[in-house]
Design a protein around this motif. Structure first.
Motif, short mmCIF file in Angstrom:
data_model
loop_
_atom_site.label_atom_id
_atom_site.label_comp_id
_atom_site.label_asym_id
_atom_site.label_seq_id
_atom_site.Cartn_x
_atom_site.Cartn_y
_atom_site.Cartn_z
N GLN A 18 0.83 -1.20 0.00
CA GLN A 18 0.00 0.00 0.00
C GLN A 18 0.86 1.26 0.00
N GLN A 19 1.96 1.21 0.75
CA GLN A 19 2.86 2.36 0.84
C GLN A 19 3.42 2.72 -0.54
N TYR A 20 3.88 1.71 -1.27
CA TYR A 20 4.48 1.97 -2.59
C TYR A 20 3.43 2.40 -3.61
N VAL A 21 2.26 1.77 -3.55
CA VAL A 21 1.19 2.15 -4.47
C VAL A 21 0.75 3.59 -4.20
N ASN A 22 0.61 3.95 -2.94
CA ASN A 22 0.23 5.32 -2.60
C ASN A 22 1.27 6.32 -3.10
N LYS A 23 2.53 5.93 -3.02
CA LYS A 23 3.59 6.81 -3.50
C LYS A 23 3.44 7.05 -5.00
N ALA A 24 3.12 5.98 -5.74
CA ALA A 24 2.90 6.11 -7.18
C ALA A 24 1.69 6.98 -7.48
N LEU A 25 0.62 6.78 -6.72
CA LEU A 25 -0.60 7.57 -6.93
C LEU A 25 -0.37 9.04 -6.57
N ASP A 26 0.33 9.28 -5.46
CA ASP A 26 0.58 10.65 -5.03
C ASP A 26 1.41 11.42 -6.05
N SER A 27 2.27 10.69 -6.76
CA SER A 27 3.12 11.36 -7.75
C SER A 27 2.39 11.61 -9.06
N ASN A 28 1.18 11.01 -9.19
CA ASN A 28 0.37 11.10 -10.41
C ASN A 28 0.97 10.33 -11.59
N TRP A 29 1.95 9.46 -11.30
CA TRP A 29 2.50 8.58 -12.33
C TRP A 29 1.64 7.31 -12.37
N ILE A 30 0.63 7.32 -13.21
CA ILE A 30 -0.22 6.13 -13.31
C ILE A 30 -0.14 5.51 -14.71
N ALA A 31 0.57 6.16 -15.61
CA ALA A 31 0.69 5.66 -16.99
C ALA A 31 1.85 4.66 -17.08
N PRO A 32 1.96 3.98 -18.21
CA PRO A 32 3.14 3.13 -18.43
C PRO A 32 4.42 3.95 -18.30
N MET A 33 5.43 3.29 -17.78
CA MET A 33 6.72 3.91 -17.45
C MET A 33 6.58 4.78 -16.21
N GLY A 34 7.71 5.25 -15.70
CA GLY A 34 7.70 6.07 -14.50
C GLY A 34 8.77 5.61 -13.52
N PRO A 35 8.94 6.33 -12.41
CA PRO A 35 10.02 6.03 -11.46
C PRO A 35 9.91 4.66 -10.81
N MET A 36 8.69 4.15 -10.57
CA MET A 36 8.55 2.84 -9.97
C MET A 36 8.94 1.74 -10.96
N VAL A 37 8.68 1.96 -12.24
CA VAL A 37 9.11 1.01 -13.27
C VAL A 37 10.63 0.93 -13.28
N ASP A 38 11.28 2.09 -13.25
CA ASP A 38 12.74 2.13 -13.23
C ASP A 38 13.29 1.39 -12.00
N ARG A 39 12.68 1.65 -10.84
CA ARG A 39 13.16 1.00 -9.62
C ARG A 39 12.92 -0.50 -9.67
N PHE A 40 11.76 -0.92 -10.16
CA PHE A 40 11.47 -2.35 -10.23
C PHE A 40 12.50 -3.06 -11.11
N GLU A 41 12.83 -2.46 -12.25
CA GLU A 41 13.84 -3.06 -13.13
C GLU A 41 15.20 -3.14 -12.43
N GLU A 42 15.56 -2.09 -11.72
CA GLU A 42 16.83 -2.09 -10.99
C GLU A 42 16.83 -3.13 -9.88
N ASP A 43 15.71 -3.26 -9.17
CA ASP A 43 15.61 -4.23 -8.08
C ASP A 43 15.65 -5.66 -8.61
#
Length: 379
Positions: A18-43
């Protein structure tokens, strides 16, 4: 009172999801690509290691499609694919117009048999045809014999695509699943060992491959001030919200692996008291399976019931079980394709069953499963 169902492999979210999803929603990055996509690939790259690099996509099937495109698979090219698998392992090759030949399984892992694979290769090469790719699957979390399959692929200079959709967290001789192929595939479907609800990833080993895969995954848009296309691509990128779920799931991957391996040990212990029921397990210390699903084969002559009957009995107690994969070479849609093997996987389909294996399976649920199994096996 209604009995609560026990599912085969339900999603198991992390406390941090929930914490990570809220962070994505709060940033308004809901489309394909974005900072969470970059982090997921790195992780993913950090978790799997071995110099792998990953492209997050909307499905494992998309990853297979892109791997084939990176190999420039054309109509009529020959692809050798493990028969004992889900249809997604081979559907992209057929959709590209490739000629597919299915390879039978070996007994120790249930995966692609090196002997049958080499027989298929030499059969084609005797006709002057060199296969373009091998698709090998680590079924139910069990790694295929990577050393022999890699050696064969190298000997005949054929690309190896590793379908590790079910084996994240598994390893062979200490090397992680997801690092055995020239290209590797992961799936994060709702029933996988970690899930993003849907989604997948493509593993590559060069910046050039990742750049081209990203290009193809985003409709093959050229770098221009307007939408310019010289070839057709796909809409395959993962969304930022889904990637946020993936980031949280990777944090609990090892816990999920440990829980599913404990489930497998539970079934091993239970079935040790019954002749005619064998559980799928590692053939040697070289193999480490995440045991995504714990599977058994049933000798109906010794046990007195068939796999289908046991599945229905469990279902009557709200416990979900499932037949093993129907071999691809026996599927009606592939009836015209060649097959190299001895039908071991057909026997496995006829006798086998997947049992509840979720990483959130509780002790009380295991006790309930054991009680019902005892009743069923006494029938």
């Amino acid at each position: 009172m209604a009995i609560e169902p026990i599912y085969l492999s339900p999603p198991h979210l992390a406390a941090s999801t929930q914490q990570y999803v809220n962070k994505a929603l709060d940033s308004n990055w809901i489309a394909p690509m974005g900072p969470m996509v970059d982090r997921f690939e790195e992780d993913l790259a950090k978790t799997i290691g071995n110099n792998s690099t990953w492209l997050a996509l909307n499905s494992g099937t998309a990853a297979i499609q892109l791997a084939l495109r990176l190999l420039d698979i054309q109509k009529g090219d020959v692809i050798l694919c493990q028969s004992f698998s889900f249809v997604a392992s081979v559907a992209p090759a057929v959709q590209l117009g490739a000629e597919v030949a299915f390879i039978g399984s070996e007994a120790q892992t249930w995966n692609i048999c090196p002997d049958h694979l080499e027989k298929a290769i030499t059969s084609y090469m005797a006709k002057g045809i060199k296969p373009k790719a091998i698709i090998a699957v680590s079924l139910y979390g069990m790694p295929f014999d990577a050393q022999r399959i890699q050696n064969i692929a190298k000997q005949y200079d054929i690309a190896l695509i590793e379908d590790a959709a079910e084996s994240l967290g598994s390893s062979y001789k200490g090397q992680p699943s997801g690092t055995f192929g020239d290209y590797s595939i992961l799936s994060f479907n709702g029933n996988k060992i970690i899930t993003t609800s849907g989604g997948g990833a493509l593993g590559v080993y060069s910046a050039a491959d990742k750049k081209r895969a990203l290009y193809l995954a985003t409709h093959a848009k050229l770098d221009a001030a307007f939408y310019l296309h010289e070839e057709l691509g796909y809409n395959y990128r993962m969304s930022n919200i889904i990637a946020a779920i993936g980031v949280s799931q990777l944090e609990v991957l090892q816990n999920h692996v440990a829980a599913r391996r404990a489930n497998n040990q539970f079934y091993r212990s239970f079935f040790s008291n019954y002749n005619g029921v064998s559980i799928h397990k590692e053939p040697s210390e070289h193999y480490f399976s995440n045991h995504w699903l714990s599977c058994v084969t049933i000798d109906s002559f010794l046990v007195g019931i068939t796999n289908e009957q046991l599945m229905q009995m469990l279902a009557s107690h709200q416990i979900e079980a499932r037949r093993l994969w129907k071999p691809l070479h026996t599927q009606p849609v592939f009836k015209e394709y060649k097959y190299f093997g001895e039908a071991l996987e057909t026997t496995l389909f006829d006798d086998g069953l997947c049992l509840p294996s979720g990483s959130n399976l509780t002790d009380s649920q295991k006790a309930r499963i054991a009680t019902v199994l005892e009743k069923c096996l006494r029938c």
